[in-house]
Design a protein around this motif. Structure first.
Motif, PDB file in Angstrom:
ATOM      1  N   ALA A  63       0.834  -1.213   0.000  1.00  0.00           N
ATOM      2  CA  ALA A  63       0.000   0.000   0.000  1.00  0.00           C
ATOM      3  C   ALA A  63       0.865   1.257   0.000  1.00  0.00           C
ATOM      4  O   ALA A  63       0.555   2.235  -0.696  1.00  0.00           O
ATOM      5  N   ALA A  64       1.952   1.241   0.761  1.00  0.00           N
ATOM      6  CA  ALA A  64       2.845   2.403   0.803  1.00  0.00           C
ATOM      7  C   ALA A  64       3.508   2.631  -0.554  1.00  0.00           C
ATOM      8  O   ALA A  64       3.620   3.773  -1.009  1.00  0.00           O
ATOM      9  N   VAL A  65       3.915   1.560  -1.217  1.00  0.00           N
ATOM     10  CA  VAL A  65       4.548   1.699  -2.528  1.00  0.00           C
ATOM     11  C   VAL A  65       3.515   2.163  -3.563  1.00  0.00           C
ATOM     12  O   VAL A  65       3.828   2.970  -4.433  1.00  0.00           O
ATOM     13  N   LYS A  66       2.288   1.680  -3.460  1.00  0.00           N
ATOM     14  CA  LYS A  66       1.232   2.137  -4.382  1.00  0.00           C
ATOM     15  C   LYS A  66       1.002   3.642  -4.241  1.00  0.00           C
ATOM     16  O   LYS A  66       0.870   4.354  -5.234  1.00  0.00           O
ATOM     17  N   ARG A  67       0.958   4.104  -3.012  1.00  0.00           N
ATOM     18  CA  ARG A  67       0.757   5.540  -2.774  1.00  0.00           C
ATOM     19  C   ARG A  67       1.933   6.350  -3.332  1.00  0.00           C
ATOM     20  O   ARG A  67       1.754   7.389  -3.955  1.00  0.00           O
ATOM     21  N   PHE A  68       3.144   5.854  -3.121  1.00  0.00           N
ATOM     22  CA  PHE A  68       4.338   6.524  -3.631  1.00  0.00           C
ATOM     23  C   PHE A  68       4.367   6.482  -5.158  1.00  0.00           C
ATOM     24  O   PHE A  68       4.736   7.458  -5.813  1.00  0.00           O
ATOM     25  N   SER A  69       3.960   5.372  -5.741  1.00  0.00           N
ATOM     26  CA  SER A  69       3.912   5.238  -7.190  1.00  0.00           C
ATOM     27  C   SER A  69       2.918   6.228  -7.804  1.00  0.00           C
ATOM     28  O   SER A  69       3.190   6.822  -8.857  1.00  0.00           O
ATOM     29  N   LYS A  70       1.802   6.392  -7.137  1.00  0.00           N
ATOM     30  CA  LYS A  70       0.804   7.371  -7.609  1.00  0.00           C
ATOM     31  C   LYS A  70       1.389   8.783  -7.592  1.00  0.00           C
ATOM     32  O   LYS A  70       1.197   9.567  -8.519  1.00  0.00           O
ATOM     33  N   PHE A  71       2.139   9.103  -6.532  1.00  0.00           N
ATOM     34  CA  PHE A  71       2.803  10.405  -6.438  1.00  0.00           C
ATOM     35  C   PHE A  71       3.820  10.573  -7.570  1.00  0.00           C
ATOM     36  O   PHE A  71       3.869  11.618  -8.221  1.00  0.00           O
ATOM     37  N   SER A  81      11.983   3.561 -12.184  1.00  0.00           N
ATOM     38  CA  SER A  81      12.592   2.561 -11.322  1.00  0.00           C
ATOM     39  C   SER A  81      12.918   3.209  -9.972  1.00  0.00           C
ATOM     40  O   SER A  81      13.229   4.399  -9.913  1.00  0.00           O
ATOM     41  N   LEU A  82      12.861   2.422  -8.920  1.00  0.00           N
ATOM     42  CA  LEU A  82      13.235   2.949  -7.608  1.00  0.00           C
ATOM     43  C   LEU A  82      14.722   3.270  -7.556  1.00  0.00           C
ATOM     44  O   LEU A  82      15.155   4.080  -6.740  1.00  0.00           O
ATOM     45  N   GLN A  83      15.493   2.680  -8.440  1.00  0.00           N
ATOM     46  CA  GLN A  83      16.927   2.938  -8.475  1.00  0.00           C
ATOM     47  C   GLN A  83      17.244   4.335  -9.013  1.00  0.00           C
ATOM     48  O   GLN A  83      18.358   4.816  -8.868  1.00  0.00           O
ATOM     49  N   ASP A  84      16.255   4.989  -9.621  1.00  0.00           N
ATOM     50  CA  ASP A  84      16.441   6.346 -10.138  1.00  0.00           C
ATOM     51  C   ASP A  84      16.162   7.414  -9.086  1.00  0.00           C
ATOM     52  O   ASP A  84      16.325   8.602  -9.363  1.00  0.00           O
ATOM     53  N   LEU A  85      15.736   7.006  -7.911  1.00  0.00           N
ATOM     54  CA  LEU A  85      15.351   7.974  -6.880  1.00  0.00           C
ATOM     55  C   LEU A  85      16.553   8.728  -6.325  1.00  0.00           C
ATOM     56  O   LEU A  85      17.644   8.177  -6.213  1.00  0.00           O
ATOM     57  N   GLU A  86      16.302   9.962  -5.948  1.00  0.00           N
ATOM     58  CA  GLU A  86      17.281  10.783  -5.248  1.00  0.00           C
ATOM     59  C   GLU A  86      16.611  11.347  -4.004  1.00  0.00           C
ATOM     60  O   GLU A  86      15.395  11.294  -3.848  1.00  0.00           O
ATOM     61  N   ARG A  87      17.413  11.925  -3.153  1.00  0.00           N
ATOM     62  CA  ARG A  87      16.898  12.507  -1.910  1.00  0.00           C
ATOM     63  C   ARG A  87      15.840  13.576  -2.203  1.00  0.00           C
ATOM     64  O   ARG A  87      14.859  13.689  -1.493  1.00  0.00           O
ATOM     65  N   MET A  88      16.022  14.324  -3.276  1.00  0.00           N
ATOM     66  CA  MET A  88      15.085  15.375  -3.649  1.00  0.00           C
ATOM     67  C   MET A  88      13.667  14.812  -3.839  1.00  0.00           C
ATOM     68  O   MET A  88      12.681  15.424  -3.427  1.00  0.00           O
ATOM     69  N   HIS A  89      13.555  13.618  -4.421  1.00  0.00           N
ATOM     70  CA  HIS A  89      12.250  13.009  -4.651  1.00  0.00           C
ATOM     71  C   HIS A  89      11.583  12.641  -3.328  1.00  0.00           C
ATOM     72  O   HIS A  89      10.374  12.821  -3.171  1.00  0.00           O
ATOM     73  N   ILE A  90      12.375  12.148  -2.394  1.00  0.00           N
ATOM     74  CA  ILE A  90      11.829  11.795  -1.079  1.00  0.00           C
ATOM     75  C   ILE A  90      11.362  13.060  -0.363  1.00  0.00           C
ATOM     76  O   ILE A  90      10.288  13.073   0.250  1.00  0.00           O
ATOM     77  N   GLU A  91      12.125  14.131  -0.442  1.00  0.00           N
ATOM     78  CA  GLU A  91      11.721  15.391   0.188  1.00  0.00           C
ATOM     79  C   GLU A  91      10.427  15.921  -0.418  1.00  0.00           C
ATOM     80  O   GLU A  91       9.545  16.395   0.301  1.00  0.00           O
ATOM     81  N   GLU A  92      10.303  15.833  -1.733  1.00  0.00           N
ATOM     82  CA  GLU A  92       9.064  16.265  -2.391  1.00  0.00           C
ATOM     83  C   GLU A  92       7.877  15.416  -1.928  1.00  0.00           C
ATOM     84  O   GLU A  92       6.779  15.929  -1.735  1.00  0.00           O
ATOM     85  N   TYR A  93       8.112  14.129  -1.760  1.00  0.00           N
ATOM     86  CA  TYR A  93       7.043  13.239  -1.299  1.00  0.00           C
ATOM     87  C   TYR A  93       6.636  13.582   0.133  1.00  0.00           C
ATOM     88  O   TYR A  93       5.440  13.588   0.454  1.00  0.00           O
ATOM     89  N   LEU A  94       7.603  13.881   0.971  1.00  0.00           N
ATOM     90  CA  LEU A  94       7.284  14.264   2.354  1.00  0.00           C
ATOM     91  C   LEU A  94       6.473  15.556   2.380  1.00  0.00           C
ATOM     92  O   LEU A  94       5.519  15.687   3.160  1.00  0.00           O
TER      93      LEU A  94
END
Length: 175
Positions: A63-71, A81-94
């Motif tokens: 469920a958490a990954v689905k919500r993140f995928s929607k974002f 891919s999750l391997q393309d993520l950077e810290r900036m993406h996590i901050e935007e999600y927060l």
């Protein structure tokens, strides 16, 4: 070949699962993960987690990954891919969770589940930087419960009047 499908029927998996007898889960559904590469990465990690985690935990991770995928689908179409993520993406999600998402009061458990999945994808594909995407202060603190204490005088008054009360009310107060 159940693992290649987007909906896994649990009785067909070659594992002994930790199930909850009260909640009867029959399937795991990965269809809500919109990016095909992320879906495949998550399937591999979830299969690993099925060996030692209860099904309730697995469902919360999906469920958490689905919500993140929607974002990601809404804000970052280029990330597949999750391997393309950077810290900036996590901050935007927060920021998104704090300002725009109103499905729940607190996303603390979702963030922990998402971090577990992302870190294990990093371990699986030997991308050690993925374990540093989340910081410890990214997670909201748990609300502190304030316990109420009664004075001796209040307890004394209650005990004096408890015998004069209706029997059901008296039982409820004692409980």
């Amino acid at each position: 070949n159940e693992l290649a499908k987007d909906i896994w029927h649990l009785e067909r998996l070659p594992l002994i699962l930790r199930t909850n007898p009260i909640v009867n889960h029959k399937t795991l559904n990965f269809r809500g993960i919109r990016q095909p590469d992320i879906r495949e990465e998550v399937k591999k990690v979830i299969f690993m987690h099925l060996k030692y985690s209860p099904l309730g935990t697995i469902h919360s991770e999906i469920a958490a990954v689905k919500r993140f995928s929607k974002f990601l689908k809404r804000k970052y179409l280029d990330i597949q891919s999750l391997q393309d993520l950077e810290r900036m993406h996590i901050e935007e999600y927060l920021i998104y969770l704090q300002t725009e998402a109103h499905d729940r009061k607190n996303y603390r458990s979702d963030l922990y589940a998402l971090r577990r999945v992302i870190e294990d994808v990093g371990n699986l594909y030997e991308r050690q930087y993925m374990s540093e995407l989340f910081l410890s202060n990214d997670f909201p603190s748990t609300p502190r419960h304030v316990f109420k204490f009664y004075s001796d005088a209040e307890i004394k008054r209650l005990n004096e009047h408890i015998f004069k009360m209706d029997e059901q009310i008296c039982r409820a107060l004692i409980i």
